[in-house]
Design a protein around this motif. Structure first.
Motif, PDB file in Angstrom:
ATOM      1  N   HIS A 129      24.653  87.169 109.624  1.00 31.30           N
ATOM      2  CA  HIS A 129      23.897  88.395 109.352  1.00 31.30           C
ATOM      3  C   HIS A 129      24.861  89.565 109.303  1.00 31.30           C
ATOM      4  O   HIS A 129      26.065  89.420 109.494  1.00 31.30           O
ATOM      5  CB  HIS A 129      22.838  88.617 110.425  1.00 31.30           C
ATOM      6  CG  HIS A 129      23.408  88.915 111.773  1.00 31.30           C
ATOM      7  ND1 HIS A 129      24.013  87.956 112.563  1.00 31.30           N
ATOM      8  CD2 HIS A 129      23.510  90.078 112.484  1.00 31.30           C
ATOM      9  CE1 HIS A 129      24.434  88.502 113.691  1.00 31.30           C
ATOM     10  NE2 HIS A 129      24.161  89.794 113.663  1.00 31.30           N
ATOM     11  N   ASN A 132      23.874  97.467 110.468  1.00 30.72           N
ATOM     12  CA  ASN A 132      24.119  98.772 109.857  1.00 30.72           C
ATOM     13  C   ASN A 132      24.764  99.745 110.835  1.00 30.72           C
ATOM     14  O   ASN A 132      24.663 100.953 110.655  1.00 30.72           O
ATOM     15  CB  ASN A 132      22.807  99.355 109.332  1.00 30.72           C
ATOM     16  CG  ASN A 132      22.221  98.528 108.212  1.00 30.72           C
ATOM     17  OD1 ASN A 132      22.951  98.108 107.309  1.00 30.72           O
ATOM     18  ND2 ASN A 132      20.922  98.285 108.249  1.00 30.72           N
ATOM     19  N   SER A 154      23.505  92.257  99.196  1.00 34.94           N
ATOM     20  CA  SER A 154      22.305  93.021  98.839  1.00 34.94           C
ATOM     21  C   SER A 154      21.091  92.354  99.472  1.00 34.94           C
ATOM     22  O   SER A 154      21.196  91.287 100.100  1.00 34.94           O
ATOM     23  CB  SER A 154      22.140  93.084  97.313  1.00 34.94           C
ATOM     24  OG  SER A 154      21.800  91.792  96.800  1.00 34.94           O
ATOM     25  N   GLU A 155      19.928  92.965  99.290  1.00 35.05           N
ATOM     26  CA  GLU A 155      18.700  92.417  99.858  1.00 35.05           C
ATOM     27  C   GLU A 155      18.387  91.031  99.292  1.00 35.05           C
ATOM     28  O   GLU A 155      17.682  90.247  99.924  1.00 35.05           O
ATOM     29  CB  GLU A 155      17.526  93.367  99.582  1.00 35.05           C
ATOM     30  CG  GLU A 155      17.560  94.653 100.391  1.00 35.05           C
ATOM     31  CD  GLU A 155      17.451  94.402 101.887  1.00 35.05           C
ATOM     32  OE1 GLU A 155      16.625  93.562 102.298  1.00 35.05           O
ATOM     33  OE2 GLU A 155      18.212  95.036 102.643  1.00 35.05           O
ATOM     34  N   ASP A 156      18.900  90.732  98.125  1.00 38.66           N
ATOM     35  CA  ASP A 156      18.635  89.426  97.508  1.00 38.66           C
ATOM     36  C   ASP A 156      19.409  88.296  98.172  1.00 38.66           C
ATOM     37  O   ASP A 156      19.168  87.122  97.871  1.00 38.66           O
ATOM     38  CB  ASP A 156      19.005  89.463  96.019  1.00 38.66           C
ATOM     39  CG  ASP A 156      18.143  90.444  95.227  1.00 38.66           C
ATOM     40  OD1 ASP A 156      16.987  90.647  95.634  1.00 38.66           O
ATOM     41  OD2 ASP A 156      18.637  91.005  94.229  1.00 38.66           O
ATOM     42  N   PHE A 158      19.443  87.541 101.379  1.00 31.98           N
ATOM     43  CA  PHE A 158      18.845  87.071 102.628  1.00 31.98           C
ATOM     44  C   PHE A 158      17.762  86.031 102.353  1.00 31.98           C
ATOM     45  O   PHE A 158      17.100  86.055 101.312  1.00 31.98           O
ATOM     46  CB  PHE A 158      18.257  88.242 103.414  1.00 31.98           C
ATOM     47  CG  PHE A 158      19.282  89.247 103.860  1.00 31.98           C
ATOM     48  CD1 PHE A 158      20.057  89.025 104.980  1.00 31.98           C
ATOM     49  CD2 PHE A 158      19.490  90.417 103.140  1.00 31.98           C
ATOM     50  CE1 PHE A 158      21.019  89.938 105.392  1.00 31.98           C
ATOM     51  CE2 PHE A 158      20.444  91.343 103.531  1.00 31.98           C
ATOM     52  CZ  PHE A 158      21.214  91.094 104.656  1.00 31.98           C
ATOM     53  N   GLU A 160      14.348  84.416 102.317  1.00 33.13           N
ATOM     54  CA  GLU A 160      12.992  84.976 102.285  1.00 33.13           C
ATOM     55  C   GLU A 160      12.086  84.286 103.299  1.00 33.13           C
ATOM     56  O   GLU A 160      12.273  83.117 103.642  1.00 33.13           O
ATOM     57  CB  GLU A 160      12.401  84.834 100.881  1.00 33.13           C
ATOM     58  CG  GLU A 160      13.097  85.672  99.821  1.00 33.13           C
ATOM     59  CD  GLU A 160      12.397  85.576  98.477  1.00 33.13           C
ATOM     60  OE1 GLU A 160      11.309  84.938  98.423  1.00 33.13           O
ATOM     61  OE2 GLU A 160      12.924  86.116  97.494  1.00 33.13           O
ATOM     62  N   LYS A 165      16.832  88.631 109.446  1.00 27.86           N
ATOM     63  CA  LYS A 165      17.545  88.811 108.182  1.00 27.86           C
ATOM     64  C   LYS A 165      18.806  87.942 108.209  1.00 27.86           C
ATOM     65  O   LYS A 165      19.870  88.373 108.646  1.00 27.86           O
ATOM     66  CB  LYS A 165      17.883  90.284 107.957  1.00 27.86           C
ATOM     67  CG  LYS A 165      16.664  91.178 107.814  1.00 27.86           C
ATOM     68  CD  LYS A 165      17.019  92.554 107.283  1.00 27.86           C
ATOM     69  CE  LYS A 165      17.390  92.496 105.819  1.00 27.86           C
ATOM     70  NZ  LYS A 165      17.560  93.835 105.213  1.00 27.86           N
TER      71      LYS A 165
END
Length: 381
Positions: A129, A132, A154-156, A158, A160, A165
């Motif tokens: 992971h 931030n 990016s968020e893609d 991780f 789903e 995360k």
């Protein structure tokens, strides 16, 4: 204590802080934990303490996340490997951990978040992971194998459908095995994966990084409570060809109206000092408060005055005055007390002989009693 190895604090800030990772062998060579894994599990069963259990393969699926408070059966039913217990903000409850934070005072106080303590048996981890915020990962007991990747995600990237995360693909670029006393610094955004090689305790010293949304939301609440409201005006309104158009000058006026809410630097600074020192929890003081005569007498006799772990101190130098912020409150003081305030902010365990050495003993005693009465300090038993 030099916790950065051969690196000076200035060199660390210039070279590594928010820039690149740093492994420090034996940053704390003689470290011992004030809490055992069994005691950690006990705290995770208490109300008011934030805790999590993560199983790589849980009954509900992969990377199962459960929140405390837990029951004893939650631990006795766990498999022998591949799980982690994480307990947040233990510096609020254990003086030894709040004092540990003083070793990191080359970072401004307001940036400090908390000390999270995690226990994991062999194979335990929280998955690959990224965070931030800046973090120092201090190994206290056992061995943990850390892998990092400094690539962009990016968020893609991780998985789903998980409560955590977790990166779907993680390739280790660098790795180290940390033993007790070793410490790894990671800037924000560096992907990492720590795997326990045996029963191990790890301290995560995290640093607060307020987000734009957090600041705007908190400031709006305070603004709504305290500020005088103003309304949009347009005394120089001109006739326009179409009534449905929102003119660029109107947008500019509206934006200026919003920006004016934070344009006063003094007001914003005062708000921020209260906001950033506000208690994240509301712990009851462990000791009954002394009255003023008893406090002054005890202060003369005591060796140390201790700050509770959940109490945050910071100050703003106003040139001719100093504002000390504590627990979301503030007191305005003379600039002559700056050295005293700096000392109060520098340590969770204050040496009373140092306190007696400040010039104006009456003002010093008055301020200390004000803070003591507000639940900031306690004496050793």
């Amino acid at each position: 204590m030099q916790i950065l190895g051969k690196l000076s604090q200035t060199d660390f800030l210039n070279t590594h802080w928010q820039k690149k990772p740093l492994l420090i062998r034996q940053a704390f060579p003689d470290i011992t934990s004030p809490i055992s894994p069994e005691e950690l599990a006990g705290l995770a069963c208490e109300e008011g303490i934030e805790s999590r259990l993560i199983q790589e393969q849980g009954t509900e699926g992969p990377w199962e996340l459960r929140y405390g408070p837990f029951e004893e059966e939650d631990f006795t039913s766990l498999p022998p490997t591949h799980w982690s217990l994480l307990v947040q903000a233990l510096d609020h409850h254990l003086p030894e951990l709040s004092q540990l934070l003083d070793q990191f005072n080359f970072i401004p106080n307001w940036r400090v978040d908390d000390v999270m303590v995690s226990f994991a048996p062999e194979g335990g981890s929280v998955g690959p992971h990224l965070d931030n915020y800046d973090v120092f990962l201090l190994q206290v007991q056992g061995l943990r194998h850390w892998h990092i990747n400094e690539g962009d995600y990016s968020e893609d990237d991780f998985i789903e459908g998980l409560d955590l995360k977790i990166l779907s693909e993680f390739e280790s670029q660098q790795d180290w095995i940390l033993e007790a006393g070793d410490m790894l610094y990671l800037p924000p955004g560096v992907a990492h994966h720590g795997i326990a090689l045996d029963n191990c305790l790890t301290y995560s010293i995290g640093f607060r990084a307020p987000s734009q949304k957090e600041l705007l939301s908190a400031y709006t609440v305070s603004f709504n409570e305290h500020a005088k409201d103003t309304f949009y005006t347009d005394p120089d309104l001109k006739l326009q060809d179409a009534s449905g158009e929102i003119k660029p000058e109107d947008i500019q006026s509206l934006q200026n109206m919003l920006l004016s809410a934070i344009s006063n630097k003094t007001e914003f600074a005062n708000w921020f000092g209260h906001f950033i020192t506000n208690n994240l929890d509301d712990l009851e003081p462990e000791y009954d408060l002394l009255d003023e005569p008893a406090f002054r007498k005890t202060l003369k006799q005591a060796s140390h005055l201790n700050r509770y772990g959940n109490i945050r101190f910071s100050y703003i130098n106003n040139n001719d005055t100093v504002t000390l912020f504590y627990s979301g409150q503030s007191v305005l003081l003379s600039i002559s007390q700056l050295n005293l305030i700096q000392y109060l902010c520098s340590s969770h365990r204050l040496d009373c002989s140092e306190l007696h050495g400040f010039n104006d003993k009456v003002l010093t005693s008055d301020l200390l009693f004000t803070l003591y009465s507000a639940g900031c300090f306690y004496f050793d038993e």
